[in-house]
Design a protein around this motif. Structure first.
Motif, mmCIF file in Angstrom:
data_model
loop_
_atom_site.group_PDB
_atom_site.id
_atom_site.type_symbol
_atom_site.label_atom_id
_atom_site.label_comp_id
_atom_site.label_asym_id
_atom_site.label_seq_id
_atom_site.Cartn_x
_atom_site.Cartn_y
_atom_site.Cartn_z
ATOM 1 N N ASP A 115 -4.531 17.427 12.688
ATOM 2 C CA ASP A 115 -4.465 17.520 11.229
ATOM 3 C C ASP A 115 -4.112 16.135 10.695
ATOM 4 N N VAL A 116 -5.080 15.500 10.064
ATOM 5 C CA VAL A 116 -4.898 14.132 9.568
ATOM 6 C C VAL A 116 -4.307 14.176 8.158
ATOM 7 N N GLY A 117 -3.060 13.741 8.034
ATOM 8 C CA GLY A 117 -2.368 13.779 6.751
ATOM 9 C C GLY A 117 -1.864 15.173 6.468
ATOM 10 N N THR A 118 -0.991 15.660 7.308
ATOM 11 C CA THR A 118 -0.599 17.069 7.267
ATOM 12 C C THR A 118 0.184 17.451 6.027
ATOM 13 N N GLY A 119 0.855 16.485 5.371
ATOM 14 C CA GLY A 119 1.633 16.818 4.184
ATOM 15 C C GLY A 119 2.685 17.849 4.498
ATOM 16 N N ASP A 161 0.831 -1.196 0.000
ATOM 17 C CA ASP A 161 0.000 0.000 0.000
ATOM 18 C C ASP A 161 0.869 1.251 0.000
ATOM 19 N N TYR A 162 1.938 1.239 0.781
ATOM 20 C CA TYR A 162 2.825 2.395 0.830
ATOM 21 C C TYR A 162 3.496 2.615 -0.522
ATOM 22 N N ALA A 163 4.010 1.526 -1.093
ATOM 23 C CA ALA A 163 4.725 1.639 -2.371
ATOM 24 C C ALA A 163 3.802 2.119 -3.488
ATOM 25 N N ASN A 164 2.545 1.663 -3.466
ATOM 26 C CA ASN A 164 1.604 2.010 -4.527
ATOM 27 C C ASN A 164 0.964 3.377 -4.354
ATOM 28 N N TYR A 165 0.961 3.879 -3.117
ATOM 29 C CA TYR A 165 0.151 5.057 -2.863
ATOM 30 C C TYR A 165 0.868 6.162 -2.088
ATOM 31 N N PHE A 166 1.281 5.870 -0.845
ATOM 32 C CA PHE A 166 1.808 6.919 0.018
ATOM 33 C C PHE A 166 3.062 7.586 -0.521
ATOM 34 N N CYS A 167 3.908 6.797 -1.177
ATOM 35 C CA CYS A 167 5.192 7.338 -1.622
ATOM 36 C C CYS A 167 5.003 8.559 -2.518
ATOM 37 N N THR A 168 3.910 8.616 -3.250
ATOM 38 C CA THR A 168 3.651 9.764 -4.130
ATOM 39 C C THR A 168 3.641 11.062 -3.343
ATOM 40 N N TYR A 169 3.067 11.021 -2.134
ATOM 41 C CA TYR A 169 2.893 12.229 -1.343
ATOM 42 C C TYR A 169 4.155 12.628 -0.587
ATOM 43 N N SER A 170 5.233 11.884 -0.732
ATOM 44 C CA SER A 170 6.481 12.228 -0.058
ATOM 45 C C SER A 170 7.358 13.140 -0.904
ATOM 46 N N PHE A 171 6.886 13.502 -2.108
ATOM 47 C CA PHE A 171 7.651 14.375 -3.003
ATOM 48 C C PHE A 171 7.112 15.798 -2.960
ATOM 49 N N LEU A 172 8.028 16.758 -2.888
ATOM 50 C CA LEU A 172 7.626 18.161 -2.816
ATOM 51 C C LEU A 172 6.915 18.638 -4.081
ATOM 52 N N ALA A 179 2.134 10.170 7.306
ATOM 53 C CA ALA A 179 2.676 8.817 7.185
ATOM 54 C C ALA A 179 4.015 8.775 6.464
ATOM 55 N N THR A 180 4.320 9.786 5.657
ATOM 56 C CA THR A 180 5.518 9.729 4.818
ATOM 57 C C THR A 180 6.625 10.618 5.366
ATOM 58 N N LYS A 181 7.778 10.575 4.685
ATOM 59 C CA LYS A 181 8.920 11.399 5.066
ATOM 60 C C LYS A 181 8.670 12.887 4.805
ATOM 61 N N MET A 182 7.529 13.215 4.219
ATOM 62 C CA MET A 182 7.144 14.614 4.101
ATOM 63 C C MET A 182 7.063 15.253 5.483
ATOM 64 N N SER A 183 6.918 14.429 6.513
ATOM 65 C CA SER A 183 6.883 14.936 7.887
ATOM 66 C C SER A 183 8.147 15.727 8.217
ATOM 67 N N GLU A 184 9.280 15.333 7.646
ATOM 68 C CA GLU A 184 10.535 16.051 7.905
ATOM 69 C C GLU A 184 10.479 17.461 7.339
ATOM 70 N N HIS A 185 9.911 17.598 6.145
ATOM 71 C CA HIS A 185 9.743 18.931 5.556
ATOM 72 C C HIS A 185 8.742 19.748 6.371
ATOM 73 N N ALA A 186 7.682 19.075 6.848
ATOM 74 C CA ALA A 186 6.681 19.775 7.646
ATOM 75 C C ALA A 186 7.298 20.327 8.930
ATOM 76 N N ARG A 187 8.160 19.556 9.585
ATOM 77 C CA ARG A 187 8.826 20.048 10.795
ATOM 78 C C ARG A 187 9.671 21.279 10.500
ATOM 79 N N LEU A 188 10.400 21.241 9.396
ATOM 80 C CA LEU A 188 11.221 22.396 9.020
ATOM 81 C C LEU A 188 10.357 23.631 8.791
ATOM 82 N N LEU A 189 9.216 23.425 8.123
ATOM 83 C CA LEU A 189 8.331 24.540 7.815
ATOM 84 C C LEU A 189 7.703 25.102 9.084
#
Length: 379
Positions: free
Chosen positions: A72-76, A27-38, A97-107
């Motif tokens: 905030d569910v799915g903060t992106g 599920d992660y490979a097919n779906y979530f990974c898309t949202y980890s890109f800026l 759920a994704t590594k986008m969380s790291e960018h969110a922390r920076l922001l």
């Protein structure tokens, strides 16, 4: 595509609460990974209709946020969490759920809100919060509202973490369908015919050049191409003049009370009247809107609507879903249609949808017209 989102419901199947067992890794490979890109986040953040609706719903209803706790569910990128904090929230839990969380922390830190906004990396189903929240905010909407099954996780978050007096942002949602005209119907048919002509040339060439008869594969190849060209709905930005008949609401949802079972199968019947003289009915266009109304005990000061209708100037990144017939049907003003509609999750991928239309015409001229039934894949 449709939101910056955490788990979209696949993991619910692991504990029996969702539509069957789903492998988290797949599920992660097919779906979530898309949202980890800026670049993907940027596309959504550049959607002014989307951004304005959420910004206005928060900034014009600060009474729901001042001194309150927010999830905030799915903060992106964290934009909704940041706005919630700027509106006066005491604490914001931003789950991603994704590594986008790291960018969110920076922001969050760059905007001086790290003492209020806590970014948590993990799926909503697995996260444990230290307290219940007053507000759940999420941009969970997929194409045709329910594609990607993202609302499942919002329901999970609501049932686990929202206070009895809490509010949902957005609070309500609706799905619409209307008859349309489109030149794409001829284009798709031409593409299918061209692909099949190429296939038959390929069969002849392989037989003549290499001595192998591959015609046994013609039937499965035909089924494959029919599905792709003739049975799969399209993303499109419809123009208002392409809507040739009355639009109907096929599903209404109160986000405070809706359940997963409510959205597993959508089944309804509606009527539509053709509004244009001497036109071609090419199929149906579908879109959605969501509303920020608060709840009856705590209504919004200013109600905000986010619509993806063809009438919205410049459109949204959601566009509309277009369900095309194989051949257009000639019709005119005053003709009526009785439409049955069923939509459920695809058997081989719970994030995708299957829809079936049945349509009976009553022409103003009295001329008989053969009813039709057609199935579509929303992929």
């Amino acid at each position: 595509m449709g939101s910056s989102y955490v788990n979209g419901g696949g993991e619910r199947g692991l504990d029996g609460a969702g539509p069957g067992s789903v492998d988290k890794g797949v599920d992660y490979a097919n779906y979530f990974c898309t949202y980890s890109f800026l670049y993907h986040q940027k596309e959504m953040l550049s959607d002014r209709v989307r951004m304005d609706a959420y910004y206005n719903s928060i900034s014009q209803n600060k009474h729901h946020f001042i001194g309150k706790t927010v999830l905030d569910v799915g903060t992106g990128s964290g934009i909704l969490a940041i706005w919630s904090a700027q509106a006066g929230a005491r604490k914001v839990y931003a789950v991603e759920a994704t590594k986008m969380s790291e960018h969110a922390r920076l922001l969050v830190k760059a905007n001086g809100l790290e003492d209020i906004v806590e970014v948590i990396e993990g799926s909503m189903e697995d996260v444990t919060l230290p307290e219940k929240v007053d507000v759940i905010i999420s941009e969970w909407m997929g194409y045709f509202l329910l594609r990607e099954s993202m609302f499942d996780s919002v329901i999970c978050a609501r049932d686990r973490w929202l206070k009895p007096t809490g509010v949902m942002y957005p609070s309500h949602a609706r799905i619409w369908l209307a008859p349309i005209k489109s030149h794409l119907i001829d284009q798709k048919r031409d593409h299918y015919d061209g692909t099949m002509e190429e296939w038959h040339g390929f069969i002849d060439d392989t037989r003549n050049s290499y001595g192998v008869d591959m015609s046994i594969l013609t039937e499965p190849f035909t089924d494959e191409q029919k599905k792709y060209y003739l049975q799969t709905s399209l993303w499109n930005n419809l123009r208002p003049e392409q809507v040739i008949g009355t639009a109907s609401i096929i599903k209404e949802m109160d986000c405070l009370t809706a359940t997963v079972e409510d959205i597993l199968v959508i089944k309804t019947q509606f009527f539509s009247s053709i509004l244009e003289e001497d036109t071609k009915f090419s199929g149906f266009g579908g879109w959605f809107d969501v509303h920020f109304r608060g709840r009856s005990e705590s209504p919004a000061t200013t109600e905000i609507e986010l619509s993806t209708a063809p009438s919205i100037e410049n459109g949204t990144h959601w566009g509309q879903q277009v369900f095309l017939l194989n051949s257009p049907i000639r019709c005119s003003k005053g003709d009526n249609m009785n439409v049955s509609f069923v939509m459920n999750r695809a058997k081989d991928n719970h994030r995708l949808l299957e829809a079936e239309f049945g349509c009976e015409f009553k022409l103003a001229s009295g001329q008989p017209l053969q009813p039709f039934r057609k199935k579509f894949f929303i992929e």
